[in-house]
Design a protein around this motif. Structure first.
Motif, PDB file in Angstrom:
ATOM      1  N   TYR A  47       0.827  -1.208   0.000  1.00 51.97           N
ATOM      2  CA  TYR A  47       0.000   0.000   0.000  1.00 51.97           C
ATOM      3  C   TYR A  47       0.862   1.260   0.000  1.00 51.97           C
ATOM      4  N   VAL A  48       1.953   1.237   0.767  1.00 55.87           N
ATOM      5  CA  VAL A  48       2.865   2.390   0.811  1.00 55.87           C
ATOM      6  C   VAL A  48       3.426   2.668  -0.577  1.00 55.87           C
ATOM      7  N   LYS A  49       3.836   1.595  -1.285  1.00 60.01           N
ATOM      8  CA  LYS A  49       4.348   1.739  -2.667  1.00 60.01           C
ATOM      9  C   LYS A  49       3.280   2.342  -3.578  1.00 60.01           C
ATOM     10  N   GLU A  50       2.056   1.834  -3.420  1.00 57.46           N
ATOM     11  CA  GLU A  50       0.942   2.311  -4.269  1.00 57.46           C
ATOM     12  C   GLU A  50       0.681   3.806  -4.032  1.00 57.46           C
ATOM     13  N   TYR A  51       0.673   4.222  -2.748  1.00 60.63           N
ATOM     14  CA  TYR A  51       0.427   5.633  -2.427  1.00 60.63           C
ATOM     15  C   TYR A  51       1.547   6.511  -2.990  1.00 60.63           C
ATOM     16  N   ARG A  52       2.805   6.028  -2.887  1.00 62.50           N
ATOM     17  CA  ARG A  52       3.939   6.807  -3.411  1.00 62.50           C
ATOM     18  C   ARG A  52       3.853   6.950  -4.922  1.00 62.50           C
ATOM     19  N   GLN A  53       3.477   5.861  -5.596  1.00 67.62           N
ATOM     20  CA  GLN A  53       3.355   5.916  -7.061  1.00 67.62           C
ATOM     21  C   GLN A  53       2.290   6.920  -7.483  1.00 67.62           C
ATOM     22  N   LEU A  54       1.158   6.926  -6.761  1.00 65.55           N
ATOM     23  CA  LEU A  54       0.088   7.892  -7.055  1.00 65.55           C
ATOM     24  C   LEU A  54       0.596   9.321  -6.916  1.00 65.55           C
ATOM     25  N   GLU A  55       1.329   9.555  -5.820  1.00 68.60           N
ATOM     26  CA  GLU A  55       1.854  10.898  -5.550  1.00 68.60           C
ATOM     27  C   GLU A  55       2.853  11.318  -6.622  1.00 68.60           C
ATOM     28  N   ARG A  56       3.762  10.397  -6.983  1.00 73.79           N
ATOM     29  CA  ARG A  56       4.797  10.711  -7.979  1.00 73.79           C
ATOM     30  C   ARG A  56       4.200  10.940  -9.365  1.00 73.79           C
ATOM     31  N   SER A  57       3.199  10.117  -9.720  1.00 75.81           N
ATOM     32  CA  SER A  57       2.577  10.297 -11.042  1.00 75.81           C
ATOM     33  C   SER A  57       1.863  11.651 -11.116  1.00 75.81           C
ATOM     34  N   GLU A  58       1.257  12.066  -9.987  1.00 73.04           N
ATOM     35  CA  GLU A  58       0.599  13.386  -9.933  1.00 73.04           C
ATOM     36  C   GLU A  58       1.627  14.503 -10.164  1.00 73.04           C
ATOM     37  N   ILE A  59       2.775  14.415  -9.467  1.00 72.14           N
ATOM     38  CA  ILE A  59       3.838  15.422  -9.604  1.00 72.14           C
ATOM     39  C   ILE A  59       4.377  15.431 -11.041  1.00 72.14           C
ATOM     40  N   ARG A  60       4.577  14.229 -11.610  1.00 71.16           N
ATOM     41  CA  ARG A  60       5.133  14.112 -12.969  1.00 71.16           C
ATOM     42  C   ARG A  60       4.197  14.761 -13.989  1.00 71.16           C
ATOM     43  N   LEU A  61       2.884  14.493 -13.850  1.00 67.45           N
ATOM     44  CA  LEU A  61       1.914  15.053 -14.794  1.00 67.45           C
ATOM     45  C   LEU A  61       1.858  16.585 -14.691  1.00 67.45           C
ATOM     46  N   ARG A  62       1.967  17.101 -13.461  1.00 67.47           N
ATOM     47  CA  ARG A  62       1.981  18.557 -13.268  1.00 67.47           C
ATOM     48  C   ARG A  62       3.197  19.190 -13.953  1.00 67.47           C
ATOM     49  N   ARG A  63       4.356  18.537 -13.780  1.00 62.45           N
ATOM     50  CA  ARG A  63       5.589  19.068 -14.377  1.00 62.45           C
ATOM     51  C   ARG A  63       5.534  19.033 -15.904  1.00 62.45           C
ATOM     52  N   GLN A  64       5.004  17.934 -16.441  1.00 70.98           N
ATOM     53  CA  GLN A  64       4.883  17.819 -17.904  1.00 70.98           C
ATOM     54  C   GLN A  64       3.988  18.920 -18.455  1.00 70.98           C
ATOM     55  N   ALA A  65       2.868  19.150 -17.764  1.00 70.15           N
ATOM     56  CA  ALA A  65       1.932  20.194 -18.206  1.00 70.15           C
ATOM     57  C   ALA A  65       2.603  21.570 -18.157  1.00 70.15           C
ATOM     58  N   LYS A  66       3.388  21.797 -17.109  1.00 72.56           N
ATOM     59  CA  LYS A  66       4.063  23.087 -16.963  1.00 72.56           C
ATOM     60  C   LYS A  66       5.108  23.293 -18.058  1.00 72.56           C
ATOM     61  N   GLN A  67       5.839  22.217 -18.402  1.00 71.54           N
ATOM     62  CA  GLN A  67       6.879  22.306 -19.440  1.00 71.54           C
ATOM     63  C   GLN A  67       6.287  22.612 -20.811  1.00 71.54           C
ATOM     64  N   THR A  68       5.116  22.026 -21.080  1.00 69.74           N
ATOM     65  CA  THR A  68       4.496  22.238 -22.399  1.00 69.74           C
ATOM     66  C   THR A  68       3.581  23.466 -22.421  1.00 69.74           C
ATOM     67  N   GLY A  69       3.490  24.159 -21.277  1.00 71.42           N
ATOM     68  CA  GLY A  69       2.646  25.360 -21.215  1.00 71.42           C
ATOM     69  C   GLY A  69       1.175  25.060 -21.107  1.00 71.42           C
ATOM     70  N   ASP A  70       0.817  23.822 -20.689  1.00 68.84           N
ATOM     71  CA  ASP A  70      -0.590  23.439 -20.531  1.00 68.84           C
ATOM     72  C   ASP A  70      -0.999  23.530 -19.061  1.00 68.84           C
ATOM     73  N   PHE A  71      -2.283  23.244 -18.842  1.00 72.19           N
ATOM     74  CA  PHE A  71      -2.791  23.182 -17.473  1.00 72.19           C
ATOM     75  C   PHE A  71      -3.073  21.728 -17.120  1.00 72.19           C
ATOM     76  N   TYR A  72      -2.688  21.344 -15.911  1.00 74.61           N
ATOM     77  CA  TYR A  72      -2.990  19.979 -15.465  1.00 74.61           C
ATOM     78  C   TYR A  72      -4.291  20.002 -14.658  1.00 74.61           C
ATOM     79  N   VAL A  73      -5.267  19.238 -15.106  1.00 68.12           N
ATOM     80  CA  VAL A  73      -6.550  19.144 -14.396  1.00 68.12           C
ATOM     81  C   VAL A  73      -6.608  17.780 -13.712  1.00 68.12           C
ATOM     82  N   PRO A  74      -6.553  17.743 -12.379  1.00 66.26           N
ATOM     83  CA  PRO A  74      -6.592  16.449 -11.685  1.00 66.26           C
ATOM     84  C   PRO A  74      -7.940  15.755 -11.864  1.00 66.26           C
ATOM     85  N   ALA A  75      -7.957  14.456 -11.648  1.00 62.76           N
ATOM     86  CA  ALA A  75      -9.200  13.678 -11.785  1.00 62.76           C
ATOM     87  C   ALA A  75     -10.213  14.116 -10.732  1.00 62.76           C
TER      88      ALA A  75
END
Length: 239
Positions: A47-75
């Motif tokens: 469960y700890v691994k799963e929670y960390r992966q969720l957190e990291r994927s959220e951060i990664r998607l935010r960074r990608q959106a910022k790099q491309t000049g887009d907005f990240y809309v969470p689920a």
């Protein structure tokens, strides 16, 4: 030579047999408990691994959106925590019924609910009498660990041992408190059963008190209505 009576010999034999049976049962229980603990530790790590992966994927998607000049809309959030902020007086019949359906029978009671179209409409009806938002993992854990009570035979039993959970929810694969936290936080397939097992949380008045105009909406400086992730700060003050 003094011979012991036959009844005495039988008693001794029965006592020896029962002692041997008890020892064997104790050993088997000890072994089963050890295996169960290993399973619980493995699940907790997973469960700890799963929670960390969720957190990291959220951060990664935010960074990608910022790099491309887009907005990240969470689920859209699937889980909400609702706290009743008003007593029993002067409440119209419809909101009163909704509060009963959500098991919010007393002031400062709190429950988890799955966010669907139907439950969102119900929350709109009770807006003047409740505060709600999206809880994070820390809030879910703190509530269940500190204020968690289970419903066992219609009685309010403190969750002081994993056995309380296993006896009620073991058939659904929920055998420990970490399983319960995971099922609630991720809104899993057995969310309804797990949530019904949890007795409504009885919270204290918030440290520092409510807002001066408590019954105004949160965005107007009050305390009622939707407050998204700001619910976590309120729960910390009430827990």
């Amino acid at each position: 030579m003094v011979l012991a009576p036959e009844t005495l010999l039988k008693q001794r034999k029965n006592a020896q047999k029962s002692a041997a049976d008890k020892a064997a049962e104790k050993l088997a229980t000890k072994k089963a408990n050890r295996q169960k603990r290993q399973v619980i530790f493995k699940r907790a790590e997973q469960y700890v691994k799963e929670y960390r992966q969720l957190e990291r994927s959220e951060i990664r998607l935010r960074r990608q959106a910022k790099q491309t000049g887009d907005f990240y809309v969470p689920a859209q959030p699937k889980l909400a925590f609702v706290i009743r902020t008003k007593g029993v007086n002067k409440i119209a019949p419809k909101p009163r019924k909704v509060l009963q359906l959500l098991r919010l029978l007393q002031i400062n009671n709190g429950v988890f609910i799955r966010l669907t179209y139907a439950t969102t409409q119900m929350l709109q009806i009770i807006t003047p009498y409740a505060a709600w938002g999206t809880p994070n993992l820390k809030t879910v854990k703190e509530l269940i660990y500190k204020r968690g009570y289970g419903k066992v035979n219609k009685q309010r039993i403190p969750i002081s041992d994993n056995r309380v959970i296993e006896e009620s929810l073991g058939k659904y694969g929920i055998i420990c408190i970490e399983d319960l936290v995971h099922e609630i936080f991720t809104v899993g397939p057995n969310f309804k059963v797990a949530n019904n097992f949890l007795w409504p949380f009885k919270l204290s008045n918030p440290t520092g008190g409510w807002a001066r105009r408590k019954f105004r909406h949160f965005i107007e400086g009050g305390d009622v209505g939707c407050r998204d992730d700001k619910i976590n700060a309120l729960v910390r003050r009430m827990n």
